[in-house]
Design a protein around this motif. Structure first.
Motif, PDB file in Angstrom:
ATOM      1  N   TYR A   1      -6.214  17.934   9.866  1.00 52.40           N
ATOM      2  CA  TYR A   1      -5.598  18.391   8.931  1.00 52.40           C
ATOM      3  C   TYR A   1      -4.983  19.857   9.282  1.00 52.40           C
ATOM      4  O   TYR A   1      -3.980  20.139   8.884  1.00 52.40           O
ATOM      5  CB  TYR A   1      -6.837  18.661   7.615  1.00 52.40           C
ATOM      6  CG  TYR A   1      -7.006  17.418   7.056  1.00 52.40           C
ATOM      7  CD1 TYR A   1      -6.727  16.096   7.156  1.00 52.40           C
ATOM      8  CD2 TYR A   1      -8.185  17.566   6.134  1.00 52.40           C
ATOM      9  CE1 TYR A   1      -7.080  15.065   6.670  1.00 52.40           C
ATOM     10  CE2 TYR A   1      -8.578  16.349   5.564  1.00 52.40           C
ATOM     11  CZ  TYR A   1      -8.144  14.929   5.711  1.00 52.40           C
ATOM     12  OH  TYR A   1      -8.602  14.084   5.193  1.00 52.40           O
TER      13      TYR A   1
ATOM     14  N   SER B   1      -6.160  12.890  -1.246  1.00 47.79           N
ATOM     15  CA  SER B   1      -6.933  11.803  -0.514  1.00 47.79           C
ATOM     16  C   SER B   1      -7.561  12.325   0.710  1.00 47.79           C
ATOM     17  O   SER B   1      -7.334  13.324   1.242  1.00 47.79           O
ATOM     18  CB  SER B   1      -5.758  11.022   0.028  1.00 47.79           C
ATOM     19  OG  SER B   1      -6.217   9.860   0.733  1.00 47.79           O
ATOM     20  N   THR B   2      -8.699  11.731   0.921  1.00 47.09           N
ATOM     21  CA  THR B   2      -9.637  11.885   2.267  1.00 47.09           C
ATOM     22  C   THR B   2      -9.249  10.667   3.198  1.00 47.09           C
ATOM     23  O   THR B   2      -9.998  10.675   4.311  1.00 47.09           O
ATOM     24  CB  THR B   2     -11.056  11.884   1.737  1.00 47.09           C
ATOM     25  OG1 THR B   2     -11.284  10.702   1.230  1.00 47.09           O
ATOM     26  CG2 THR B   2     -11.402  12.992   0.720  1.00 47.09           C
ATOM     27  N   ASP B   3      -8.286  10.071   3.002  1.00 48.97           N
ATOM     28  CA  ASP B   3      -7.904   8.864   4.086  1.00 48.97           C
ATOM     29  C   ASP B   3      -6.882   9.484   5.090  1.00 48.97           C
ATOM     30  O   ASP B   3      -6.051  10.014   4.695  1.00 48.97           O
ATOM     31  CB  ASP B   3      -7.126   7.713   3.275  1.00 48.97           C
ATOM     32  CG  ASP B   3      -6.732   6.665   4.356  1.00 48.97           C
ATOM     33  OD1 ASP B   3      -6.649   6.850   5.371  1.00 48.97           O
ATOM     34  OD2 ASP B   3      -6.784   5.460   3.644  1.00 48.97           O
ATOM     35  N   SER B   4      -7.622   9.669   6.243  1.00 50.32           N
ATOM     36  CA  SER B   4      -6.898  10.489   7.218  1.00 50.32           C
ATOM     37  C   SER B   4      -5.404   9.842   7.715  1.00 50.32           C
ATOM     38  O   SER B   4      -4.740  10.468   7.794  1.00 50.32           O
ATOM     39  CB  SER B   4      -7.870  10.437   8.609  1.00 50.32           C
ATOM     40  OG  SER B   4      -8.329   9.366   9.080  1.00 50.32           O
ATOM     41  N   LYS B   5      -5.490   8.574   7.736  1.00 49.03           N
ATOM     42  CA  LYS B   5      -4.259   7.867   7.981  1.00 49.03           C
ATOM     43  C   LYS B   5      -3.087   8.277   7.051  1.00 49.03           C
ATOM     44  O   LYS B   5      -2.031   8.399   7.132  1.00 49.03           O
ATOM     45  CB  LYS B   5      -4.320   6.305   8.135  1.00 49.03           C
ATOM     46  CG  LYS B   5      -5.423   5.685   9.242  1.00 49.03           C
ATOM     47  CD  LYS B   5      -5.362   4.183   9.212  1.00 49.03           C
ATOM     48  CE  LYS B   5      -6.237   3.854  10.446  1.00 49.03           C
ATOM     49  NZ  LYS B   5      -6.467   2.472  10.572  1.00 49.03           N
ATOM     50  N   LEU B   6      -3.689   7.991   5.696  1.00 48.99           N
ATOM     51  CA  LEU B   6      -2.465   8.335   4.723  1.00 48.99           C
ATOM     52  C   LEU B   6      -2.286   9.712   4.691  1.00 48.99           C
ATOM     53  O   LEU B   6      -0.946  10.176   4.418  1.00 48.99           O
ATOM     54  CB  LEU B   6      -3.261   8.003   3.296  1.00 48.99           C
ATOM     55  CG  LEU B   6      -2.350   8.463   1.986  1.00 48.99           C
ATOM     56  CD1 LEU B   6      -1.039   7.762   1.970  1.00 48.99           C
ATOM     57  CD2 LEU B   6      -3.125   8.083   0.916  1.00 48.99           C
ATOM     58  N   ARG B   7      -3.353  10.712   4.913  1.00 44.94           N
ATOM     59  CA  ARG B   7      -2.901  12.286   4.910  1.00 44.94           C
ATOM     60  C   ARG B   7      -1.702  12.463   6.145  1.00 44.94           C
ATOM     61  O   ARG B   7      -0.906  13.413   6.175  1.00 44.94           O
ATOM     62  CB  ARG B   7      -4.183  12.817   5.196  1.00 44.94           C
ATOM     63  CG  ARG B   7      -4.853  13.144   3.852  1.00 44.94           C
ATOM     64  CD  ARG B   7      -4.428  14.095   2.859  1.00 44.94           C
ATOM     65  NE  ARG B   7      -4.420  15.211   3.219  1.00 44.94           N
ATOM     66  CZ  ARG B   7      -5.421  16.135   3.206  1.00 44.94           C
ATOM     67  NH1 ARG B   7      -6.599  15.765   2.742  1.00 44.94           N
ATOM     68  NH2 ARG B   7      -5.299  17.453   3.637  1.00 44.94           N
TER      69      ARG B   7
ATOM     70  N   ILE C   1       0.687   3.546   2.060  1.00 44.79           N
ATOM     71  CA  ILE C   1       1.232   4.027   3.497  1.00 44.79           C
ATOM     72  C   ILE C   1       2.385   3.164   3.769  1.00 44.79           C
ATOM     73  O   ILE C   1       3.301   3.810   4.493  1.00 44.79           O
ATOM     74  CB  ILE C   1       0.062   3.944   4.488  1.00 44.79           C
ATOM     75  CG1 ILE C   1      -1.000   4.649   4.375  1.00 44.79           C
ATOM     76  CG2 ILE C   1       0.624   3.688   5.858  1.00 44.79           C
ATOM     77  CD1 ILE C   1      -2.351   4.377   5.040  1.00 44.79           C
TER      78      ILE C   1
ATOM     79  N   SER D   1       0.898  -1.335   0.025  1.00 42.23           N
ATOM     80  CA  SER D   1       0.094  -0.219  -0.076  1.00 42.23           C
ATOM     81  C   SER D   1       0.771   1.374   0.036  1.00 42.23           C
ATOM     82  O   SER D   1       1.969   1.253   0.383  1.00 42.23           O
ATOM     83  CB  SER D   1      -0.898   0.044   1.212  1.00 42.23           C
ATOM     84  OG  SER D   1      -0.169   0.172   2.648  1.00 42.23           O
TER      85      SER D   1
END
Length: 233
Positions: A84, A41-47, A3, A1
């Motif tokens: 964010y 991206s809206t994925d909080s972990k990825l951000r 991440i 992935s």
């Protein structure tokens, strides 16, 4: 992935002696710009990982290239999503120069007194990084070179002068009901006023008196509770 890849890059960069390789300036810049595309991206972990690796890479990339990402970070600083906003504050204050700081300082000042203690603490800690000199000058000299290191020190001094203008917001943050915000605000207040002995003395006297009043009120409340309990029995 994605991440996992970012984590591996961070591990490679932070443990370069073990792996025998560290990203070059060209490689770091390519990765840096590739990472910035993940802001959509809206994925909080990825951000969150995006913010972490940006902080790791900014010292290697060319400053003129790094500054381009500030528009993405500024957008996040004005976001309604606290995580964010807080993470953007932590990153942007590490990579901006003095001219950019002057342009966005109103956002940081607003964040210092933000209703979210998470955002307020992030803004206060970011301000501490701006006002305090880098911890390892030798590392900076090796990474940037003597000329750029001198420029960096000059920028630090100018940044500190800007942060000192935020004293009203800092004093307001000290009154926060959240202990972590109080703590970070107190640290920043001292960093700003440490050479003003009178201001520091007044600050200590004021808040020492407040602690004494709080203790007396608490003791009085305990006595009342004890008396009420005894009369009820």
């Amino acid at each position: 992935s994605i991440i996992t890849t970012i984590v591996q890059l961070i591990h490679l960069q932070n443990d370069s002696k073990k792996f025998g390789h560290k990203l070059t300036k060209v490689e770091a810049t390519e990765v840096f710009f590739g990472i910035t595309k993940l802001f959509v991206s809206t994925d909080s972990k990825l951000r969150r990982m995006v913010y972490v690796i940006l902080k790791d890479l900014y010292g290697i990339c060319d400053p003129s290239d790094v500054i381009i990402v500030t528009s993405c970070l500024t957008k996040d600083m004005t976001s309604n999503v606290d995580i964010y906003k807080a993470n953007a504050l932590r990153v942007v204050t590490r990579i901006i120069d003095t001219s950019m700081l002057a342009a966005i300082e109103r956002y940081i000042k607003q964040s210092i007194i933000d209703k979210s203690h998470f955002v307020a603490s992030a803004a206060l800690v970011s301000a501490l990084h701006l006002i305090q000199p880098f911890a390892n000058k030798t590392s900076i000299n090796q990474t940037l070179g003597q000329g750029q290191a001198h420029s960096s020190r000059a920028s630090e001094s100018e940044n500190a002068a800007i942060v000192k203008r935020w004293i009203n917001e800092v004093q307001e943050a000290i009154k926060s009901k959240h202990e972590m915000v109080q703590y970070h605000a107190t640290l920043l207040f001292y960093s700003i006023k440490q050479h003003d002995r009178l201001a520091v003395s007044k600050f200590v006297q004021k808040y020492t008196a407040n602690v004494d009043v709080h203790k007396k009120n608490k003791m009085s409340q305990n006595k009342q509770n004890t008396a009420t309990s005894a009369s009820g029995n």
